[in-house]
Write a protein that holds these residues in place. Structure first.
Motif, PDB file in Angstrom:
ATOM      1  N   GLY A 144      -1.962  -5.889   3.515  1.00 40.55           N
ATOM      2  CA  GLY A 144      -2.413  -4.518   3.320  1.00 40.55           C
ATOM      3  C   GLY A 144      -1.421  -3.596   2.648  1.00 40.55           C
ATOM      4  N   GLY A 145      -0.257  -4.106   2.258  1.00 41.63           N
ATOM      5  CA  GLY A 145       0.711  -3.264   1.566  1.00 41.63           C
ATOM      6  C   GLY A 145       1.937  -3.001   2.408  1.00 41.63           C
ATOM      7  N   PHE A 146       2.311  -1.728   2.567  1.00 39.79           N
ATOM      8  CA  PHE A 146       3.509  -1.393   3.331  1.00 39.79           C
ATOM      9  C   PHE A 146       3.325  -1.740   4.806  1.00 39.79           C
ATOM     10  CE2 PHE A 146       4.182   1.597  -0.253  1.00 39.79           C
ATOM     11  CZ  PHE A 146       5.471   1.209  -0.603  1.00 39.79           C
ATOM     12  N   LEU A 147       4.338  -2.381   5.379  1.00 49.96           N
ATOM     13  CA  LEU A 147       4.352  -2.688   6.800  1.00 49.96           C
ATOM     14  C   LEU A 147       5.299  -1.764   7.553  1.00 49.96           C
ATOM     15  CD1 LEU A 147       4.341  -6.572   6.501  1.00 49.96           C
ATOM     16  CD2 LEU A 147       2.403  -5.021   6.791  1.00 49.96           C
ATOM     17  N   VAL A 148       5.858  -0.798   6.826  1.00 48.73           N
ATOM     18  CA  VAL A 148       6.690   0.252   7.423  1.00 48.73           C
ATOM     19  C   VAL A 148       6.293   1.556   6.772  1.00 48.73           C
ATOM     20  CG1 VAL A 148       8.660  -1.260   7.896  1.00 48.73           C
ATOM     21  CG2 VAL A 148       8.501  -0.088   5.696  1.00 48.73           C
ATOM     22  N   ASP A 149       6.734   2.646   7.332  1.00 49.88           N
ATOM     23  CA  ASP A 149       6.514   3.952   6.723  1.00 49.88           C
ATOM     24  C   ASP A 149       7.271   3.989   5.396  1.00 49.88           C
ATOM     25  OD1 ASP A 149       6.496   6.588   5.923  1.00 49.88           O
ATOM     26  OD2 ASP A 149       7.007   7.403   7.889  1.00 49.88           O
ATOM     27  N   PRO A 150       6.597   4.121   4.240  1.00 52.99           N
ATOM     28  CA  PRO A 150       7.281   4.057   2.941  1.00 52.99           C
ATOM     29  C   PRO A 150       8.224   5.215   2.684  1.00 52.99           C
ATOM     30  CG  PRO A 150       4.979   4.677   2.665  1.00 52.99           C
ATOM     31  CD  PRO A 150       5.143   4.289   4.094  1.00 52.99           C
ATOM     32  N   THR A 151       8.195   6.248   3.527  1.00 47.68           N
ATOM     33  CA  THR A 151       9.082   7.394   3.337  1.00 47.68           C
ATOM     34  C   THR A 151      10.283   7.378   4.277  1.00 47.68           C
ATOM     35  OG1 THR A 151       7.915   8.799   4.930  1.00 47.68           O
ATOM     36  CG2 THR A 151       7.089   8.787   2.659  1.00 47.68           C
ATOM     37  N   GLN A 152      10.345   6.380   5.164  1.00 47.73           N
ATOM     38  CA  GLN A 152      11.392   6.331   6.181  1.00 47.73           C
ATOM     39  C   GLN A 152      12.637   5.621   5.644  1.00 47.73           C
ATOM     40  OE1 GLN A 152      10.362   3.987   9.586  1.00 47.73           O
ATOM     41  NE2 GLN A 152      11.825   5.012  10.932  1.00 47.73           N
TER      42      GLN A 152
ATOM     43  N   ILE B 238       4.596  -6.519  -7.754  1.00 50.78           N
ATOM     44  CA  ILE B 238       5.265  -6.963  -6.527  1.00 50.78           C
ATOM     45  C   ILE B 238       4.216  -7.283  -5.459  1.00 50.78           C
ATOM     46  CG2 ILE B 238       6.876  -6.343  -4.704  1.00 50.78           C
ATOM     47  CD1 ILE B 238       8.161  -6.741  -7.440  1.00 50.78           C
ATOM     48  N   LEU B 239       4.283  -8.508  -4.947  1.00 51.55           N
ATOM     49  CA  LEU B 239       3.349  -8.946  -3.911  1.00 51.55           C
ATOM     50  C   LEU B 239       3.949  -8.854  -2.513  1.00 51.55           C
ATOM     51  CD1 LEU B 239       1.712 -12.100  -5.543  1.00 51.55           C
ATOM     52  CD2 LEU B 239       0.991  -9.702  -5.670  1.00 51.55           C
ATOM     53  N   SER B 240       5.248  -9.107  -2.387  1.00 49.22           N
ATOM     54  CA  SER B 240       5.869  -9.030  -1.060  1.00 49.22           C
ATOM     55  C   SER B 240       7.356  -8.769  -1.195  1.00 49.22           C
ATOM     56  CB  SER B 240       5.641 -10.321  -0.261  1.00 49.22           C
ATOM     57  OG  SER B 240       6.326 -11.402  -0.851  1.00 49.22           O
ATOM     58  N   ILE B 241       7.889  -8.070  -0.177  1.00 51.68           N
ATOM     59  CA  ILE B 241       9.325  -7.778  -0.096  1.00 51.68           C
ATOM     60  C   ILE B 241       9.785  -8.159   1.306  1.00 51.68           C
ATOM     61  CG2 ILE B 241      11.125  -6.044  -0.297  1.00 51.68           C
ATOM     62  CD1 ILE B 241       9.135  -4.315  -1.866  1.00 51.68           C
TER      63      ILE B 241
ATOM     64  N   GLY C  21      14.147 -12.927   7.604  1.00 50.34           N
ATOM     65  CA  GLY C  21      14.157 -11.479   7.758  1.00 50.34           C
ATOM     66  C   GLY C  21      12.786 -10.925   8.080  1.00 50.34           C
ATOM     67  N   GLN C  22      12.536  -9.670   7.702  1.00 52.45           N
ATOM     68  CA  GLN C  22      11.286  -9.007   8.037  1.00 52.45           C
ATOM     69  C   GLN C  22      10.613  -8.459   6.787  1.00 52.45           C
ATOM     70  OE1 GLN C  22       9.972  -9.139  11.146  1.00 52.45           O
ATOM     71  NE2 GLN C  22      11.713 -10.510  11.397  1.00 52.45           N
ATOM     72  N   PHE C  23       9.307  -8.617   6.721  1.00 51.27           N
ATOM     73  CA  PHE C  23       8.548  -8.094   5.597  1.00 51.27           C
ATOM     74  C   PHE C  23       8.452  -6.567   5.678  1.00 51.27           C
ATOM     75  CE2 PHE C  23       7.068 -11.633   3.230  1.00 51.27           C
ATOM     76  CZ  PHE C  23       7.049 -12.713   4.099  1.00 51.27           C
ATOM     77  N   LEU C  24       8.771  -5.937   4.558  1.00 47.05           N
ATOM     78  CA  LEU C  24       8.598  -4.493   4.435  1.00 47.05           C
ATOM     79  C   LEU C  24       7.315  -4.162   3.690  1.00 47.05           C
ATOM     80  CD1 LEU C  24      12.231  -3.562   3.327  1.00 47.05           C
ATOM     81  CD2 LEU C  24      11.304  -3.692   5.652  1.00 47.05           C
ATOM     82  N   PHE C  25       6.913  -5.088   2.834  1.00 42.74           N
ATOM     83  CA  PHE C  25       5.726  -4.870   1.997  1.00 42.74           C
ATOM     84  C   PHE C  25       5.088  -6.218   1.748  1.00 42.74           C
ATOM     85  CE2 PHE C  25       3.676  -4.706  -2.194  1.00 42.74           C
ATOM     86  CZ  PHE C  25       2.893  -3.565  -2.095  1.00 42.74           C
ATOM     87  N   ASP C  26       3.762  -6.279   1.914  1.00 46.41           N
ATOM     88  CA  ASP C  26       3.054  -7.543   1.698  1.00 46.41           C
ATOM     89  C   ASP C  26       1.606  -7.219   1.348  1.00 46.41           C
ATOM     90  OD1 ASP C  26       2.223 -10.124   1.565  1.00 46.41           O
ATOM     91  OD2 ASP C  26       2.519 -10.596   3.689  1.00 46.41           O
ATOM     92  N   VAL C  27       1.237  -7.506   0.113  1.00 48.48           N
ATOM     93  CA  VAL C  27      -0.126  -7.207  -0.334  1.00 48.48           C
ATOM     94  C   VAL C  27      -1.145  -7.904   0.544  1.00 48.48           C
ATOM     95  CG1 VAL C  27      -1.764  -7.538  -2.225  1.00 48.48           C
ATOM     96  CG2 VAL C  27       0.547  -6.702  -2.706  1.00 48.48           C
ATOM     97  N   ALA C  28      -0.858  -9.136   0.966  1.00 53.38           N
ATOM     98  CA  ALA C  28      -1.808  -9.895   1.781  1.00 53.38           C
ATOM     99  C   ALA C  28      -2.049  -9.248   3.136  1.00 53.38           C
ATOM    100  CB  ALA C  28      -1.297 -11.328   1.972  1.00 53.38           C
TER     101      ALA C  28
END
Length: 699
Positions: A568-576, A546-549, A559-566
């Protein structure tokens, strides 16, 4: 007692009392004198994967072939009778190796029957007078209770025939306890002397990931894992039990989904003479065996396949085996009542010494060969099922103005219009039903549908009418709309990695776990390592495909990116917690080996009572889309919602400030994306905008 050795015509009076027939056959063991090992011929008649294909089909005429009928249980019964009556062997043994029914319009007719009345599929097997039934994966698609009703329609704890599987773990509390045995011994009289054949069963250890077995467990794993040893051991233990009782002729009815599994198994077992392989629809045949004149109907050589159990290698003939080595024969036929397998072999002192020809081979089920539907199957099974299906066909749901398909290879490998429409329908149904289970519909921002739950390779062209039969045909299972609450970005990433783990190339090779999406846009890279999950549901490799969500509730790419490898990875707290996820109960429980979903506590899972995914689609088309499916109803549904990175699609825009539900802190915008998660108001706004769009379009 002598009645048990007669052909079907002599047994028909006993068919009204199947429990007496079973009891009589078991009593023989205590009355007749065991027969010392000697020359003996077996007429093994076998089939599998009938999958509720109860009705006869008609193939249109071609320049080389007239129109003909094939498949269906009426013709099949006549074919069974023919093979019984044509045989000069001592002992007829009729077995089915599993997948005896399948969700869909024809099985729906059985589900509508009152409790206590046999399912039509069970009645067909009873009228065929099978000796033993195997257990496949589809038997569990509706859970253990429905399978128990299939085997024991009277509910008195006794099956209408023996059903076998040695690697199922059945708790004492299960309704299946006592209805499925590891093995059975079929005893018949030949020339006044007792003869016994042992039948062992085995079911795919992948059962939990591809069906709904409830609290039924399995022993073993696939042949490329260490767990395969456990599968071999449990089967061998059952074979040893039979041989210790003096049973020297053993048949294994095996439903392992791929004949390659049975081929490996043949080199690991001893004391097994014949393996009936099922679940893969492998059409074994020899050059002289006539096949149905249908497009793509080709044979896999040969019938039977012969294996040396000491080396695990296949040989061309019995003569190629070293002296003293007993062969293992593998047979398999195509399903849906298209073929009946017939293996005729001679035993000498419990060892297969010859394969009788020309009797052995697959027999096609068609009136081209003079078959005539047997009247009892027609009146008791085909006619009522046909009437039920015809009624479904006459009930119009809507019309489509866009091309829709449920072609297996498409919905399991890429984002499609049909798959996206179904995912949207599930999310919409979950939002409608949320208040009934105490949930906020505005939090249900994403919907997912597994490709394996979309069936039957259907295509609808613009202008085609969609009827109720079509919705059952495409979405046949008893899957109920469910909601998994408080999904985090970390959980979402693991779920999506599982979705694309079976891809072999861009838009190619996905398995049943491939997800059709609503409210998400996902980009993956098939060249990167895939997630690996064991049959026991343990993630042993996380995967990095997975490269982006993009969280995209409007499906409009804003919408809004939650995850994007380009980035740096997670753009939100992955546990929230981010949002609530709409799906079907099969997937919510971890079906298709979604280990992450399986491990989510049950307190976070809610099922909308009485609402199947078929009903969700029907309701969505009828009410929300007012009977007409337009392109605007499935925005970005083709090739965009989930796609490989090589696809030529412009970047999503992004840009809206988002905060977590219940979080009063101010979100801080980034140059191109905003961190956090969507507010409940965003989800509610989505629903209002959709309603406004529909009103505007329909006005």
């Amino acid at each position: 007692m002598p009645m048990l050795s007669q052909k079907l015509s002599g047994i028909k009076p006993l068919l009204r009392f199947p429990h007496l027939l079973l009891a009589s056959s078991l009593t023989l063991a205590g009355v007749l004198v065991p027969n010392p090992a000697k020359a003996f011929t077996l007429n093994l008649i076998h089939f599998s994967d009938g999958e509720s294909s109860l009705l006869t089909r008609t193939a249109p005429a071609t320049p080389t072939t007239p129109a003909f009928q094939y498949s269906g249980v009426g013709l099949f019964a006549d074919l069974i009778d023919r093979q019984r009556n044509a045989s000069n062997t001592d002992f007829d043994l009729l077995v089915t190796a599993g997948d005896n029914f399948l969700a869909g319009p024809q099985f729906e007719a059985s589900l509508q029957l009152p409790v206590g009345q046999p399912f039509y599929d069970a009645r067909a097997l009873e009228l065929f007078n099978i000796d033993v039934g195997g257990i496949g994966n589809h038997e569990f698609d509706f859970g253990p209770d429905v399978l128990a009703r299939f085997i024991d329609p009277d509910g008195n704890g006794v099956g209408f025939r023996p059903f076998v599987s040695s690697n199922l773990v059945i708790p004492d509390s299960s309704p299946l306890r006592g209805l499925i045995q590891p093995s059975t011994v079929i005893t018949k009289t030949v020339n006044g002397v007792e003869e016994r054949v042992g039948v062992v069963g085995v079911t795919t250890p992948l059962l939990r990931s591809i069906s709904s077995p409830g609290n039924i467990g399995t022993i073993g794993d696939a042949s490329n894992t260490p767990g395969f040893n456990d599968l071999v051991n449990v089967v061998q233990t059952e074979v040893n039990k039979l041989t210790s009782q003096g049973v020297d002729k053993v048949v294994l009815v095996s439903h392992l989904q791929s004949i390659s599994e049975e081929q490996v198994l043949a080199g690991r077992l001893h004391g097994v003479d014949i393996i009936v392989a099922a679940g893969s629809d492998t059409r074994l045949a020899n050059p002289e065996d006539p096949l149905l004149p249908l497009t793509g109907e080709t044979a896999v050589p040969t019938y039977p396949q012969i294996y040396n159990p000491q080396t695990g290698q296949r040989v061309n003939s019995l003569a190629d085996l070293p002296a003293g080595v007993d062969p293992v024969l593998i047979v398999s036929t195509d399903g849906e009542y298209k073929y009946l397998g017939n293996l005729q072999v001679e035993f000498d002192n419990g060892r297969v010494v010859s394969i009788l020809e020309p009797g052995s081979g697959p027999k096609r089920n068609t009136d081209l060969d003079g078959l005539v539907p047997r009247s009892d199957l027609v009146s008791e099974v085909q006619n009522p099922v046909s009437a039920f299906v015809d009624n479904l066909r006459q009930t119009v749901v809507g019309v489509t103005n866009v091309p829709l398909d449920s072609v297996r290879t498409n919905v399991r490998s890429r984002s499609t219009l049909a798959g996206s429409l179904i995912a949207d329908a599930i999310r919409n149904a979950a939002q409608d039903g949320a208040p009934s289970v105490g949930l906020d519909p505005a939090n249900i921002l994403v919907g997912i549908q597994n490709g394996g739950g979309i069936r039957n390779d259907r295509r609808f062209n613009p202008g085609d009418t969609i009827n109720e039969f079509d919705t059952f045909d495409v979405l046949p299972f008893s899957n109920f709309v469910s909601v998994v609450t408080d999904i985090t970005a970390g959980e979402l990433l693991e779920i999506l990695e599982r979705s694309v783990a079976s891809q072999t190339a861009p838009d190619r090779g996905g398995g049943g776990q491939f997800l059709q999406l609503s409210g998400l846009e996902v980009v993956y890279d098939v060249t990167q390592p895939a997630q690996f999950v064991t049959a026991a549901g343990e993630i042993t490799a996380a995967g990095s495909r997975i490269l982006s969500i993009l969280l995209d509730p409007d499906n409009d790419r804003t919408g809004q990116f939650l995850f994007d490898v380009a980035q740096g990875g997670f753009l939100v707290d992955p546990t929230q917690p981010l949002f609530d996820l709409a799906t079907i109960d099969f997937t919510a429980r971890g079906g298709d080996n979604f280990a992450t979903l399986a491990n989510i506590p049950e307190t976070r899972k809610f099922t909308i009572a009485g609402l199947t995914y078929q009903a969700a689609l029907e309701q969505y088309i009828r009410q929300d889309l007012q009977g007409t499916i337009d392109a605007a109803d499935i925005p970005n549904g083709e090739g965009i919602r989930v796609r490989d990175v090589t696809s030529l699609v412009g970047p999503a825009t992004g840009g809206q400030v988002i905060v977590a539900p219940g979080d009063n802190t101010e979100a801080i915008p980034e140059p191109t994306t905003m961190l956090g998660v969507l507010t409940a108001g965003l989800g509610l706004g989505y629903m209002k905008r959709r309603q406004a769009k529909r009103k505007e379009r329909r006005s």
